[in-house]
Design an enzyme around this catalytic site. Structure first.
Site, PDB file in Angstrom:
ATOM      1  N   LYS A  42       0.815  -1.211   0.000  1.00 49.92           N
ATOM      2  CA  LYS A  42       0.000   0.000   0.000  1.00 49.92           C
ATOM      3  C   LYS A  42       0.853   1.268   0.000  1.00 49.92           C
ATOM      4  CE  LYS A  42      -4.167  -2.233   1.505  1.00 49.92           C
ATOM      5  NZ  LYS A  42      -3.737  -3.631   1.747  1.00 49.92           N
TER       6      LYS A  42
HETATM    7  C1  PLP Z   1      -4.405  -4.688   1.320  1.00 51.87           C
HETATM    8  C2  PLP Z   1      -3.641  -5.945   1.160  1.00 51.87           C
HETATM    9  C3  PLP Z   1      -4.070  -6.952   0.291  1.00 51.87           C
HETATM   10  C4  PLP Z   1      -5.365  -6.866  -0.463  1.00 51.87           C
HETATM   11  O1  PLP Z   1      -5.346  -5.869  -1.441  1.00 51.87           O
HETATM   12  P1  PLP Z   1      -6.720  -5.299  -2.031  1.00 51.87           P
HETATM   13  O2  PLP Z   1      -6.320  -4.180  -2.907  1.00 51.87           O
HETATM   14  O3  PLP Z   1      -7.529  -4.866  -0.842  1.00 51.87           O
HETATM   15  O4  PLP Z   1      -7.374  -6.431  -2.763  1.00 51.87           O
HETATM   16  C5  PLP Z   1      -3.260  -8.071   0.154  1.00 51.87           C
HETATM   17  N1  PLP Z   1      -2.103  -8.195   0.835  1.00 51.87           N
HETATM   18  C6  PLP Z   1      -1.665  -7.258   1.691  1.00 51.87           C
HETATM   19  C7  PLP Z   1      -0.401  -7.490   2.435  1.00 51.87           C
HETATM   20  C8  PLP Z   1      -2.414  -6.098   1.873  1.00 51.87           C
HETATM   21  O5  PLP Z   1      -1.969  -5.156   2.715  1.00 51.87           O
END
Ligand code: PLP
Length: 464
Positions: free
Chosen positions: A112
């Site tokens: 993120k």
């Molecule tokens: C947020 C997250 C996901 C999922 O991603 P989305 O965009 O919500 O589908 C998967 N793995 C990790 C480590 C995350 O932080």
């Protein structure tokens, strides 16, 4: 570029407005009016470019005139200068067919950061220009919150209230949020699960008096700019593995459907993506939806991949909008039906259309652990449980197209779960050491709208 709501009844906005707005006023999500197309030559022309230059090319058509190319380049250079790997998102080869795309070299150890570090700078730039002030409200299952808080701490013009489900995020995740003591950061532990926290955030946005008084804004993956910034690494990786001459598949550990939707956009823009493999854990609403049209929410099962422990995937509405021929009124009716009954049957024709791009798989904890151990024993790579969910789905997929598994978190961020699955306890990288020595600050509140609104009203800055 102009942006329209998936529910068809909110004002059409430009990139600057859509970035600051987050959610659309009709309850829908903003999407570009059309998908920009890159020709084969334009895709080929990305070969050899740095991550920042790739990002400039991919983002430019979405941003339009909101930033000059020089402003965009400066902003992205600053955002990715803070990453702890010179390639920003390096590819690691596992065997002749499988690669990892490491997206966790940012400050909070999860993918993120890739979008959020740039989004924080976009907010600051746009707010400074208009002299405005916003209150950012978010719900997090862990990684969004830490990435947002790191990106927004101390930034002028923003007050941040981040809700996380009390006791349901890892100790590293919680401390990455609660040890940031900047005065514009407010952490709230909700007595409930992630869906409760997300529902509270939605309810605050849908409370017109509260929303306008505090100029609410969102940095969840409902924010279009985040998705735009995630499209970049699909191009970056695929071009390095032979696109446009060779098609590539991606396996994506999926929760809110934001990351894999960015892959769908990359494909719509002309990147030769063969399959987008949507990998879920036991919380498998997306697997049921894509394989059988059954989009119905149950209750959340806690797993070793908590950032995917959700039932309602907010970005799925963006795909439904496209599958339904971009008919805002029809999407609004379908989503209102879903919100009332927590179930929706996706028409067979739309399931078939989705299957031209997406495969899906539900990966249980045993299959996750097997993939995690395989990466370690056969390839010498320690991966985290989210990544292992997607790697299991990638290895189970048919065909011989190269598959890139998105490695969404550093294993150290989920070291208890990695140790349980493999017996090996990963270390924390240097940038996260010291986390356990710092003071924490957060408030615990019931999952009650009035209580949360009162708490925020006492701390946020109202519009004059
Ligand atoms: C947020 C997250 C996901 C999922 O991603 P989305 O965009 O919500 O589908 C998967 N793995 C990790 C480590 C995350 O932080």
């Amino acid at each position: 570029m102009r942006y329209i709501s998936t529910r068809g009844a909110a004002p059409v906005l430009d990139f600057e407005a859509v970035t600051l707005a987050g959610l659309a006023s009709d309850g829908g999500l903003y999407v570009p009016e059309h998908w920009p197309r890159f020709s084969r030559d334009e895709v080929a022309g990305l070969a050899g470019l740095s991550y920042v230059e790739t990002a400039v090319r991919i983002c430019a058509p979405f941003i339009g005139t909101a930033l000059t190319e020089a402003e965009l380049r400066a902003l992205l250079t600053k955002a990715y200068g803070g990453f702890h790997h010179a390639a920003v998102t390096p590819l690691v080869q596992l065997d002749q067919r499988h690669w990892l795309l490491e997206l966790f070299h940012g400050p909070t150890l999860a993918f993120k950061d890739v979008a959020m570090q740039a989004l924080g700078l976009l907010f600051e730039a746009f707010l400074a220009r208009s002299g405005r002030h916003v209150t950012i409200i978010g719900a997090t299952s862990g990684d969004t919150g830490s990435a947002a808080i790191d990106a927004l701490a101390g930034r002028a013009g923003v007050e941040v209230f981040m809700l996380h489900p009390s006791g349901r995020v890892s100790d590293v995740q919680r401390r990455q949020m609660t040890t940031v003591l900047a005065p514009n950061i407010h952490n709230i532990a909700i007595e409930g699960n992630f869906d409760d926290a997300q529902a509270l955030v939605k309810a605050m946005f849908n409370d017109p008096g509260f929303n306008s008084r505090f100029a609410l804004s969102a940095v969840n993956s409902i924010n279009w700019a985040r998705l735009m910034l995630q499209i970049v690494y699909y191009f970056y990786a695929a071009v390095r593995l032979g696109a446009p001459d060779r098609a590539i598949s991606f396996a994506v550990p999926t929760g809110n459907f934001g990351d894999v939707f960015a892959g769908y956009v990359a494909k719509a823009m002309g990147l030769p993506i063969d399959r987008l493999i949507v990998a879920t854990n036991e919380n498998d609403i997306l697997h049921r939806a894509l394989s059988a049209g059954d989009y119905s929410a149950g209750t959340v099962t806690p797993t070793a991949s908590p950032s995917m422990d959700i039932q309602v995937s907010s970005n799925f509405e963006r795909l439904l909008f496209d599958l339904g021929g971009r008919d805002g009124a029809a999407t609004a009716a379908a989503m209102q039906g879903f919100e009332a009954s927590r179930a929706m049957a996706i028409p067979a024709g739309q399931v078939a259309t989705a299957a031209t791009a997406f495969d899906s798989a539900r990966v249980d904890s045993d299959a996750m652990a097997t993939a995690l151990r395989w990466a370690q024993e056969a390839c010498g790579e320690i991966i985290d449980p989210h990544t292992a969910i997607a790697l299991a789905a990638a290895r189970a997929s048919a065909g011989d197209t190269p598959v890139v598994t998105l490695a969404t978190a550093h294993p150290g961020k989920f070291r208890d779960a990695v140790e349980r699955a493999s017996g090996v306890r990963p270390g924390l990288p240097r940038r996260a050491q010291g986390l356990f020595d710092r003071e924490e600050r957060y408030d615990v509140l019931p999952a009650d709208l009035a209580a949360i609104e009162a708490h925020i009203a006492a701390r946020a800055r109202p519009i004059a």
